[in-house]
Write a protein that holds these residues in place. Structure first.
Motif, PDB file in Angstrom:
ATOM      1  N   MET A   1       0.845  -1.191   0.000  1.00 39.15           N
ATOM      2  CA  MET A   1       0.000   0.000   0.000  1.00 39.15           C
ATOM      3  C   MET A   1       0.883   1.246   0.000  1.00 39.15           C
ATOM      4  N   SER A   2       0.597   2.152  -0.921  1.00 42.53           N
ATOM      5  CA  SER A   2       1.379   3.385  -1.032  1.00 42.53           C
ATOM      6  C   SER A   2       0.592   4.549  -0.441  1.00 42.53           C
ATOM      7  N   ILE A   3       1.234   5.298   0.449  1.00 46.30           N
ATOM      8  CA  ILE A   3       0.597   6.432   1.113  1.00 46.30           C
ATOM      9  C   ILE A   3       1.163   7.720   0.533  1.00 46.30           C
ATOM     10  N   PRO A   4       0.325   8.622   0.032  1.00 44.52           N
ATOM     11  CA  PRO A   4       0.819   9.883  -0.540  1.00 44.52           C
ATOM     12  C   PRO A   4       1.503  10.750   0.512  1.00 44.52           C
ATOM     13  N   SER A   5       2.264  11.713   0.033  1.00 39.70           N
ATOM     14  CA  SER A   5       2.979  12.628   0.913  1.00 39.70           C
ATOM     15  C   SER A   5       2.571  14.064   0.644  1.00 39.70           C
ATOM     16  N   VAL A   6       2.863  14.921   1.611  1.00 41.29           N
ATOM     17  CA  VAL A   6       2.693  16.359   1.456  1.00 41.29           C
ATOM     18  C   VAL A   6       4.070  16.998   1.577  1.00 41.29           C
ATOM     19  N   LYS A   7       4.317  18.033   0.806  1.00 37.13           N
ATOM     20  CA  LYS A   7       5.598  18.735   0.862  1.00 37.13           C
ATOM     21  C   LYS A   7       5.569  19.747   2.006  1.00 37.13           C
ATOM     22  N   LEU A   8       6.479  19.590   2.945  1.00 33.32           N
ATOM     23  CA  LEU A   8       6.579  20.521   4.065  1.00 33.32           C
ATOM     24  C   LEU A   8       7.385  21.750   3.664  1.00 33.32           C
ATOM     25  N   ASN A   9       7.272  22.821   4.461  1.00 35.20           N
ATOM     26  CA  ASN A   9       8.027  24.034   4.132  1.00 35.20           C
ATOM     27  C   ASN A   9       9.529  23.846   4.319  1.00 35.20           C
ATOM     28  N   SER A  10       9.931  22.737   4.926  1.00 35.33           N
ATOM     29  CA  SER A  10      11.354  22.397   5.050  1.00 35.33           C
ATOM     30  C   SER A  10      11.898  21.767   3.783  1.00 35.33           C
ATOM     31  N   GLY A  11      11.000  21.442   2.849  1.00 34.25           N
ATOM     32  CA  GLY A  11      11.388  20.755   1.632  1.00 34.25           C
ATOM     33  C   GLY A  11      11.244  19.253   1.725  1.00 34.25           C
ATOM     34  N   LEU A  12      10.946  18.748   2.913  1.00 34.21           N
ATOM     35  CA  LEU A  12      10.818  17.313   3.135  1.00 34.21           C
ATOM     36  C   LEU A  12       9.417  16.847   2.751  1.00 34.21           C
ATOM     37  N   ASP A  13       9.319  15.637   2.217  1.00 34.43           N
ATOM     38  CA  ASP A  13       8.028  15.021   1.936  1.00 34.43           C
ATOM     39  C   ASP A  13       7.594  14.208   3.151  1.00 34.43           C
ATOM     40  N   MET A  14       6.395  14.474   3.666  1.00 30.30           N
ATOM     41  CA  MET A  14       5.871  13.764   4.831  1.00 30.30           C
ATOM     42  C   MET A  14       4.624  12.981   4.444  1.00 30.30           C
ATOM     43  N   PRO A  15       4.571  11.682   4.734  1.00 29.88           N
ATOM     44  CA  PRO A  15       3.342  10.919   4.459  1.00 29.88           C
ATOM     45  C   PRO A  15       2.137  11.553   5.152  1.00 29.88           C
ATOM     46  N   VAL A  16       1.007  11.541   4.470  1.00 35.41           N
ATOM     47  CA  VAL A  16      -0.184  12.168   5.052  1.00 35.41           C
ATOM     48  C   VAL A  16      -0.856  11.277   6.086  1.00 35.41           C
ATOM     49  N   VAL A  17      -0.489  10.004   6.123  1.00 37.18           N
ATOM     50  CA  VAL A  17      -0.973   9.080   7.145  1.00 37.18           C
ATOM     51  C   VAL A  17       0.254   8.459   7.810  1.00 37.18           C
ATOM     52  N   GLY A  18       0.324   8.574   9.131  1.00 39.74           N
ATOM     53  CA  GLY A  18       1.414   7.974   9.883  1.00 39.74           C
ATOM     54  C   GLY A  18       0.880   7.041  10.946  1.00 39.74           C
ATOM     55  N   TYR A  19       1.798   6.349  11.604  1.00 36.24           N
ATOM     56  CA  TYR A  19       1.410   5.416  12.650  1.00 36.24           C
ATOM     57  C   TYR A  19       1.711   6.017  14.013  1.00 36.24           C
ATOM     58  N   GLY A  20       0.679   6.215  14.815  1.00 36.25           N
ATOM     59  CA  GLY A  20       0.839   6.722  16.170  1.00 36.25           C
ATOM     60  C   GLY A  20       1.153   5.587  17.126  1.00 36.25           C
ATOM     61  N   THR A  21       2.205   5.735  17.925  1.00 31.09           N
ATOM     62  CA  THR A  21       2.670   4.629  18.753  1.00 31.09           C
ATOM     63  C   THR A  21       2.146   4.649  20.194  1.00 31.09           C
ATOM     64  N   TYR A  22       1.589   5.765  20.648  1.00 28.90           N
ATOM     65  CA  TYR A  22       1.071   5.817  22.026  1.00 28.90           C
ATOM     66  C   TYR A  22      -0.168   4.941  22.142  1.00 28.90           C
ATOM     67  N   PRO A  23      -0.318   4.114  23.182  1.00 31.25           N
ATOM     68  CA  PRO A  23       0.463   4.013  24.423  1.00 31.25           C
ATOM     69  C   PRO A  23       1.360   2.778  24.487  1.00 31.25           C
ATOM     70  N   LEU A  24       1.682   2.171  23.355  1.00 34.57           N
ATOM     71  CA  LEU A  24       2.442   0.920  23.364  1.00 34.57           C
ATOM     72  C   LEU A  24       3.880   1.128  23.840  1.00 34.57           C
ATOM     73  N   LYS A  25       4.417   0.097  24.474  1.00 30.59           N
ATOM     74  CA  LYS A  25       5.801   0.139  24.945  1.00 30.59           C
ATOM     75  C   LYS A  25       6.453  -1.225  24.721  1.00 30.59           C
ATOM     76  N   GLY A  26       7.781  -1.240  24.783  1.00 26.36           N
ATOM     77  CA  GLY A  26       8.518  -2.496  24.762  1.00 26.36           C
ATOM     78  C   GLY A  26       8.343  -3.286  23.483  1.00 26.36           C
ATOM     79  N   ARG A  27       8.467  -4.610  23.621  1.00 26.93           N
ATOM     80  CA  ARG A  27       8.418  -5.478  22.444  1.00 26.93           C
ATOM     81  C   ARG A  27       7.065  -5.402  21.748  1.00 26.93           C
ATOM     82  N   ARG A  28       6.017  -5.207  22.529  1.00 19.70           N
ATOM     83  CA  ARG A  28       4.688  -5.082  21.911  1.00 19.70           C
ATOM     84  C   ARG A  28       4.652  -3.889  20.952  1.00 19.70           C
ATOM     85  N   ALA A  29       5.281  -2.802  21.353  1.00 19.06           N
ATOM     86  CA  ALA A  29       5.328  -1.627  20.483  1.00 19.06           C
ATOM     87  C   ALA A  29       6.149  -1.920  19.235  1.00 19.06           C
ATOM     88  N   THR A  30       7.316  -2.542  19.404  1.00 22.14           N
ATOM     89  CA  THR A  30       8.173  -2.850  18.252  1.00 22.14           C
ATOM     90  C   THR A  30       7.438  -3.729  17.254  1.00 22.14           C
TER      91      THR A  30
END
Length: 276
Positions: A1-30
């Motif tokens: 699956m390919s996720i589109p990006s948006v161009k930031l004012n820094s010049g970097l391309d950032m995916p418009v959908v990311g993975y939020g990691t809170y509240p996972l920790k440890g091996r479960r998070a990895t």
């Protein structure tokens, strides 16, 4: 699956959908992050205060992907704000992550009563020039906070991560931030323990389009030019949460989700909220 990006004012391309990691920790998070990467996610969102940067770093290494293919965000915690402390906070995050740089570094909360967010941002600008940060950003900043950091540094934040969801669509705030050229990114876009995904307005649209309620909410945000970092520990939900580009909400569908605004201010008001 390919996720589109948006161009930031820094010049970097950032995916418009990311993975939020809170509240996972440890091996479960990895393991959850590795599953997300396997589904096509390339943006991984963490924070010093989540206590899982080590797990994120392990996933980055175990993924086998070149570092340049992953976009890693972390955040400066309140107790590390201030001249000198900001550098130390970032260095500790990089050590836990096992990385030489982060793609996006955010001030987690402005904490105006503390009064150090401007000097923290100025030091972040120095750290970017040194190559430790690729894009400068903020989280939970209102327009007056954005104005203050730009007045000091001349650098508009690339991203402002805000609480935006159907119960709190915050259209005026989102529009005000977007007018500056800063990309809005929604945290907790699917809300927690509010039942919003079971609301009849959401489920009816989901049923008509043959997608999940979560997909409807996330697509609603994307059509407002708001990027998203949803969290799920389930590989199946991770996949559907990123599968947002084969359907579109009509104007009526957008209005139906807009109408879920409770009109109640967010609990964590950036003008008064303290989090260290």
């Amino acid at each position: 699956m390919s996720i589109p990006s948006v161009k930031l004012n820094s010049g970097l391309d950032m995916p418009v959908v990311g993975y939020g990691t809170y509240p996972l920790k440890g091996r479960r998070a990895t393991d959850a992050i590795l599953a997300a990467i396997g589904s096509g996610y390339r943006l991984i969102d963490t924070a010093a205060s989540y206590d899982n940067e080590d797990a994120v770093g392990a996933a980055v290494r175990e993924s086998g992907l070149p570092r340049a293919e992953l976009f890693v965000t972390t955040k400066l915690r309140g107790s590390d704000q201030g001249r000198g402390s900001t550098r130390a906070g970032l260095e500790r995050s990089l050590e836990r992550l096992g990385l030489e740089y982060v793609d996006l570094y955010l001030i987690h909360w402005p904490l105006p009563a503390v009064g150090r967010y401007v000097e923290s941002y100025a030091e972040m600008a120095e750290l970017r020039r040194e190559g430790l940060i690729r894009s400068l950003g903020v989280s939970n900043f209102l327009p007056e906070h954005l104005d203050a950091v730009v007045a000091e540094t001349g650098i508009q934040p690339a991203v402002d991560q805000l609480q935006v969801s159907p119960s709190h669509p915050r259209p005026e705030l989102v529009a005000a931030v977007q007018r500056t050229g800063t990309v809005v990114q929604a945290w907790s876009p699917l809300e927690r323990n509010t039942g919003i995904l079971d609301h009849p307005s959401v489920t009816a649209i989901a049923g008509r389009l043959g997608v999940t309620s979560a997909q409807i909410v996330l697509r609603w945000l994307l059509q407002r030019d708001v990027t998203v970092v949803p969290h799920s520990g389930s590989p199946d939900r991770q996949r559907t949460n990123a599968d947002l580009f084969g359907f579109e909400l009509t104007a009526g569908g957008m209005a139906a989700i807009d109408a879920l605004d409770t009109g109640v201010p967010v609990k964590q008001d950036p003008r008064t909220w303290e989090e260290f």
